[in-house]
Design a protein around this motif. Structure first.
Motif, short mmCIF file in Angstrom:
data_model
loop_
_atom_site.label_atom_id
_atom_site.label_comp_id
_atom_site.label_asym_id
_atom_site.label_seq_id
_atom_site.Cartn_x
_atom_site.Cartn_y
_atom_site.Cartn_z
N PHE A 142 0.71 -1.35 0.16
CA PHE A 142 0.17 0.09 0.01
C PHE A 142 0.87 1.16 -0.23
N GLY A 143 1.86 1.19 0.72
CA GLY A 143 2.85 2.52 0.81
C GLY A 143 3.31 3.04 -0.32
N ASN A 144 4.26 2.17 -1.11
CA ASN A 144 4.70 2.87 -2.13
C ASN A 144 4.95 1.81 -3.32
N LYS A 145 4.04 0.79 -3.37
CA LYS A 145 3.87 -0.48 -4.28
C LYS A 145 5.10 -1.34 -4.28
N LEU A 146 6.20 -0.91 -3.57
CA LEU A 146 7.37 -1.54 -3.69
C LEU A 146 7.18 -2.98 -2.58
#
Length: 307
Positions: A279-283
């Motif tokens: 969710f946070g940065n797609k990483l």
């Protein structure tokens, strides 16, 4: 997205594990380590190998149990992991599968190389052996109570740069000491067997170069080189400070024993994606893990040459 990532894990895992399986037999690990099983996945494995140095004795009265160690050898098992990041947005692209495959292969190969580093750590740290001495030490004690040394002082014209002749003499002394250290209960040792199964670990370029010539040249001066092609030569490119000119030589007889005990508790089973981070940065972190135990094994099977 979650379905896509799971599908990629299913597709890439067999490729990564196949690479791992093919890389592992080529590993240097068997030259350094004796493997020990841990089928019950115990946190600490206790070893008592009565078959290592058995002795034929006259049977008088009650039988007595022969032990390989004065005390038991305990090897704790610890978890290890390799984790990389994968852009979850790539999961929707055809190129994303190729990227995951390439990263998965790198993880698999790094696992194979990492296990060698774990085993070699016993040499670099000079860890305590079963008798309470540093692995390379002059005051070792055999299981029967007799003493031995696996540190050999050598003389060179230039300490950091041996000649090929000096390397030849050093290898002879190492082979002799290895045979001597095996004489726990035997009287005779096959010289040819020892000399055909030596592994030399050099650290500096000059030392490596001298042993490389010893391993390859047909002649040493006017004499035939009888050590040509008789040993395996390894190079440590990151030696501990102060050890650059030393040489470690292992007696790698088929079937062991070895200087290091390596316990395999769990091998990598596949690639895992940590979807909680998406969710946070797609990483998304993904990788593999395993559990191994590594400890000093038999100081009798290696010597350190110190100029």
């Amino acid at each position: 997205m979650i379905t896509d990532l799971k599908s990629i894990a299913v597709a890439v895992t067999p490729i990564a594990l196949d690479i791992y399986d093919r890389e592992d037999p080529l590993s240097l690990l068997p030259l350094l380590a004796q493997f020990a099983d841990n089928p019950d996945k115990e946190k600490t494995v206790t070893l008592e190998w009565a078959s290592v140095f058995p002795e034929l004795r006259k049977w008088i009265g009650d039988r007595t149990v022969q032990k390989a160690f004065k005390d038991t050898l305990k090897v704790p098992s610890e978890p290890y992991e390799i984790t990389l990041e994968y852009d979850s947005r790539d999961a929707e692209r055809k190129s994303g599968l190729v990227k995951a495959e390439q990263l998965g292969i790198k993880i698999a190969r790094a696992f194979s190389a990492g296990k060698v580093d774990l085993a070699y750590g016993v040499f670099k740290a000079n860890s305590l052996a079963y008798d309470g001495q540093d692995f390379f030490d002059s005051d070792h004690i055999h299981p029967d109570g007799s003493g031995f040394s696996n540190v050999v002082s050598v003389t060179r014209t230039t300490a950091a740069s041996p000649s090929v002749v000096e390397a030849r003499n050093e290898l002879k002394r190492a082979a002799s000491r290895l045979m001597e250290n095996r004489l726990v209960r035997n009287s005779l040792v096959n010289t040819a067997e020892i000399e055909a199964n030596l592994v030399v670990i050099a650290r500096s370029f000059d030392v490596w170069s001298a042993y490389r010539d010893l391993n390859r040249e047909e002649m040493i001066g006017t004499e035939p080189n009888r050590f040509r092609g008789t040993f395996k030569l390894l190079r440590d490119f990151n030696p501990k400070a102060g050890d650059e000119s030393s040489v470690d030589i292992i007696e790698a007889l088929p079937g062991g024993p070895r200087p290091v005990v390596f316990v395999v508790t769990t091998e990598p089973k596949g690639l895992q994606f940590d979807l909680s981070k998406e969710f946070g940065n797609k990483l998304v972190p993904f990788g593999m893990d395993g559990e191994y135990g590594v400890g000093p094994g038999f100081p009798q099977t290696a010597v350190r040459l110190v100029p």
